[in-house]
Scaffold this active site. Structure first.
Site: not given
Length: 355
Positions: A93, A232
Site C-alpha cells: 500500500s 490493496d
C-alpha cells in the site's frame, strides 16, 4: 462538512472491503501463499543479498497506512544519515508507494515534497469524484455478488482507475520504470481477489504494481495484472515482513505505521471518523501482530488520532517527524544486530578456514 462525510465514507468502504475479502488473518503468513518464483526480479539473483560477505544485509518491510505512510520518509532519512545499509525493500500500500519510488532512485526530498504539495494525494483521487460519491448506486451489493458468482465480468468500484501508475512513472527515471531495474531490489505486495491470497509483484511496470498494491477496495476497481484481480496489499500483508524475509537478508526490519491501541475516552468515540479509524486500527493490529513475528526489529512511530485517509499536509509532516523519531530510537538496536551478525559471520569464516 462534505469533506468530512467523504472521509467517513472512504473509511467505511475500506472496512467493507476488509470484512468482505479477508480470509483468516494468520493465513497471510503461510509461505505457501507466496509465488514459487523468487521474490527477486530475474536480473537480480536470489543469492545477491545473502552472498555479500563484507557485511550483514538488511531488508525493510514498509507497511500500509494512508497518510501515516509518510512516516517511512522519516525512517529512510535516518537510515541515510546513519549510513545504515538497505539491501531490499518490500512495500504494501503506501509502503509500496514510498518504498518503490525510493528503490527506483527518487530522492527522499522529492518524495517528501509530493506529500507536502498534496500532489500524491491528488493522484489517488480519481476525477471527477464528488458526484460519484454523492450518487453511489444502490445496486453495488448486487453487482458485487454477480461478479463473485461469475455472472458479471465488469469490476466493482466507484472509479475505474486513478492516476497513481502514471504519477509514479512520471517521477521515476525511464530506466527504472520496471521493478527488475530498481536501484535497490524491491517488491510490491497486493491482494488477489480471485483466491484471497497475497501476491508478490517482482517484475513489470513499477507504477502499475504500486497502483495495484494501493488500490482501495470498492473505491477503485481492481487492477488486472497477469489475470489476477489485485487490490490493496493491506488486506493480507499490511506489513510485508514475510516477503522481506524471503530476500534472505540477514536482518528484517518492519516499519509499522498502525495506530497504537492505547486507551481512548468515550468522548473520542462520539464522532464517526475516530470511531471508524479505531475499528480499522483494531483489525490492522490483529493482522500485523502476526507479521511482526518475521521481523528482527520493529519501528513503530506514534501516530495516534491520525485518520488514514487524511489529505492534510500537517498530518503528513507529523507522520514524517514521528517516523524519524521512531527510527532514531531504533538505531542502537539495529547497529547491535549488525555487529552481532558481523561477529557471527567472522567466527564462521574462521572455523571454515581452520578446517
Amino acid at each position: 462538512m462534505f469533506k468530512q462525510w467523504k472521509s467517513n465514507l472512504a473509511t467505511a468502504l475500506s472496512l467493507i472491503g476488509i470484512f468482505t475479502f479477508t480470509t483468516p488473518l494468520h493465513a497471510a503468513n503461510e509461505i505457501a501463499y507466496l509465488p514459487t518464483a523468487s521474490v527477486y526480479a530475474p536480473s537480480t539473483p536470489l543469492s545477491a543479498v545473502s552472498a555479500r560477505k563484507t557485511r550483514p544485509t538488511i531488508a525493510l518491510a514498509l507497511g500500509g497506512g494512508g497518510v501515516r505512510g509518510a512516516a517511512h520518509i522519516g525512517v529512510l532519512k535516518v537510515f541515510e544519515r546513519e549510513n545504515l545499509p538497505i539491501d531490499f525493500i518490500a512495500g504494501s500500500s503506501m509502503g509500496a508507494v514510498v518504498g518503490g519510488m525510493y528503490a527506483a532512485g527518487v530522492p527522499l526530498e522529492a518524495i517528501e515534497q509530493m506529500f507536502r504539495d498534496r500532489s500524491l494525494f491528488k493522484a489517488f483521487t480519481p476525477t471527477p469524484d464528488t458526484l460519484k460519491l454523492m450518487t453511489i448506486p444502490s445496486s453495488m451489493v448486487i453487482r458485487s455478488a454477480k461478479v463473485a458468482l461469475g455472472l458479471r465480468t465488469n469490476l466493482v468500484g466507484l472509479h475505474s482507475s486513478n492516476d497513481v501508475a502514471s504519477y509514479v512513472n512520471k517521477h521515476v527515471s525511464p530506466y527504472r520504470r520496471e521493478i527488475e531495474h530498481s536501484e535497490i531490489p524491491f517488491v510490491a505486495v497486493a491482494t488477489n481477489l480471485l483466491d484471497g491470497k497475497p501476491i508478490t509483484l517482482e517484475y513489470g511496470n513499477l507504477g502499475r504494481a504500486i497502483q495495484a498494491s494501493s488500490a482501495i477496495p470498492f473505491y477503485v476497481k481492481p487492477i488486472v495484472i497477469d489475470g489476477k484481480f489485485l487490490v490493496d496489499g493491506a488486506l493480507r500483508a499490511n506489513v510485508p515482513t514475510l516477503q522481506a524475509k524471503q530476500s534472505r537478508a540477514d536482518i528484517v526490519i518492519a516499519v509499522n505505521v498502525d495506530e497504537k491501541l492505547e486507551g481512548l475516552t468515550p468522548e473520542q468515540l462520539t464522532r464517526a471518523t475516530p470511531y471508524g479509524n479505531r475499528v480499522l486500527s483494531i483489525l490492522l493490529s490483529e493482522l500485523d501482530g502476526h507479521h511482526t513475528d518475521y521481523a528482527d526489529v520493529e519501528i513503530h512511530p506514534t501516530l495516534e488520532e491520525m485518520p488514514l485517509y487524511s489529505k492534510k499536509t500537517k498530518d503528513a509532516v507529523r507522520a514524517m517527524k514521528a517516523g524519524e523519531i521512531a527510527a532514531n530510537n531504533a538505531v542502537q538496536q539495529i547497529r547491535a544486530l549488525l555487529n552481532s551478525k558481523l561477529a557471527t559471520g567472522a567466527e564462521a569464516q574462521d572455523t571454515i578456514a581452520n578446517h
